[in-house]
Write an enzyme that holds these catalytic residues in place. Structure first.
Site, PDB file in Angstrom:
ATOM      1  CG  ASP A   1      68.350 -71.214  77.908  1.00 46.34           C
ATOM      2  OD1 ASP A   1      67.680 -70.880  76.917  1.00 46.34           O
ATOM      3  OD2 ASP A   1      69.481 -70.767  78.157  1.00 46.34           O
TER       4      ASP A   1
ATOM      5  CG  ASP B   1      72.021 -70.443  72.399  1.00 50.40           C
ATOM      6  OD1 ASP B   1      72.947 -71.085  71.888  1.00 50.40           O
ATOM      7  OD2 ASP B   1      70.956 -70.183  71.802  1.00 50.40           O
TER       8      ASP B   1
ATOM      9  CG  ASP C   1      71.927 -68.634  80.472  1.00 45.76           C
ATOM     10  OD1 ASP C   1      72.716 -67.801  79.972  1.00 45.76           O
ATOM     11  OD2 ASP C   1      70.904 -69.018  79.876  1.00 45.76           O
TER      12      ASP C   1
END
Length: 218
Positions: free
Chosen positions: A13, A15, A175
């Site tokens: 991922d 961001d 995240d």
């Protein structure tokens, strides 16, 4: 000892996983709100919306403010957000500690690397380019380049297909709970960055890492 095959590719991922971009995203959101004479939201509030895609960030922001909107209004806010974001994409954005070293280690070791992000393609590539990270990735597949994006597993599986690897030889790194649910649905090995969301840590799928350079050691 794990029975999984050796890691051939790692998908990340963007961001909140590779880069800390919350302040710049919040700045663009608040600039779009200012155009509409709406109150700004804190960086912490907007940060909790990141990972759901550009359009959804704008939608959830308006809902946070209890502001009525229709499709046309949302379309215009998304356009303003993207315009403002493109003007200042990496004022505060930077890679998390050890990320560049980890990416370089995997590149040197011949491990393929890809990005699976719900960010728009224009902004994902702009941020990656301006942070000089493009050279590390074989595939970058954004949320507006697929029919359905994360947490739908098809998004992640499309990246893996483009990398040309068996999914059992891939680790997905994220995240948020969106990333956890995507990896679990795709039945792909998952690693959660230690700076990730608490909700993702409580999901109980995958492992937690504090250095992406160690991902291949499973």
């Amino acid at each position: 000892m794990s029975s999984l095959p050796a890691v051939q590719a790692i998908v990340y991922d963007l961001d909140g996983t590779l880069v800390d971009s919350a302040a710049d995203i919040a700045g663009a959101v608040n600039a779009a709100l200012e155009i509409r004479n709406l109150p700004e939201l804190s960086v912490a509030t907007i940060e909790r919306l990141i990972g759901t895609g550009t359009r959804n960030i704008c939608k959830l922001t308006l809902e946070k403010l209890n502001h009525d909107f229709d499709t046309k209004y949302l379309d215009e806010m998304v356009a303003d957000f993207l315009r403002c974001y493109q003007l200042a994409p990496v004022v505060h954005t930077k890679a998390y500690p050890k990320v560049v070293e980890g990416l370089n280690r995997h590149l040197t070791n011949g491990i393929k690397q890809g990005v699976c992000t719900n960010k728009s393609a224009v902004m994902a590539n702009l941020v990656i380019e301006q942070l000089d990270l493009t050279k590390y990735f074989d595939v970058i597949l954004a949320g507006d380049e697929v029919p359905v994006c994360k947490p739908d597993p098809a998004h992640l599986l499309a990246v893996i297909e483009q990398l040309g690897c068996d999914k059992d030889a891939v680790v997905f790194v994220g995240d948020t709970l969106v990333d956890v649910e995507c990896a679990q649905a795709a039945q792909v090995d998952f690693a959660l960055v230690a700076w990730g969301r608490q909700q993702a840590k409580e999901a109980g799928y995958g492992r937690i890492i504090d250095d992406i350079g160690t991902i291949q050691e499973r």
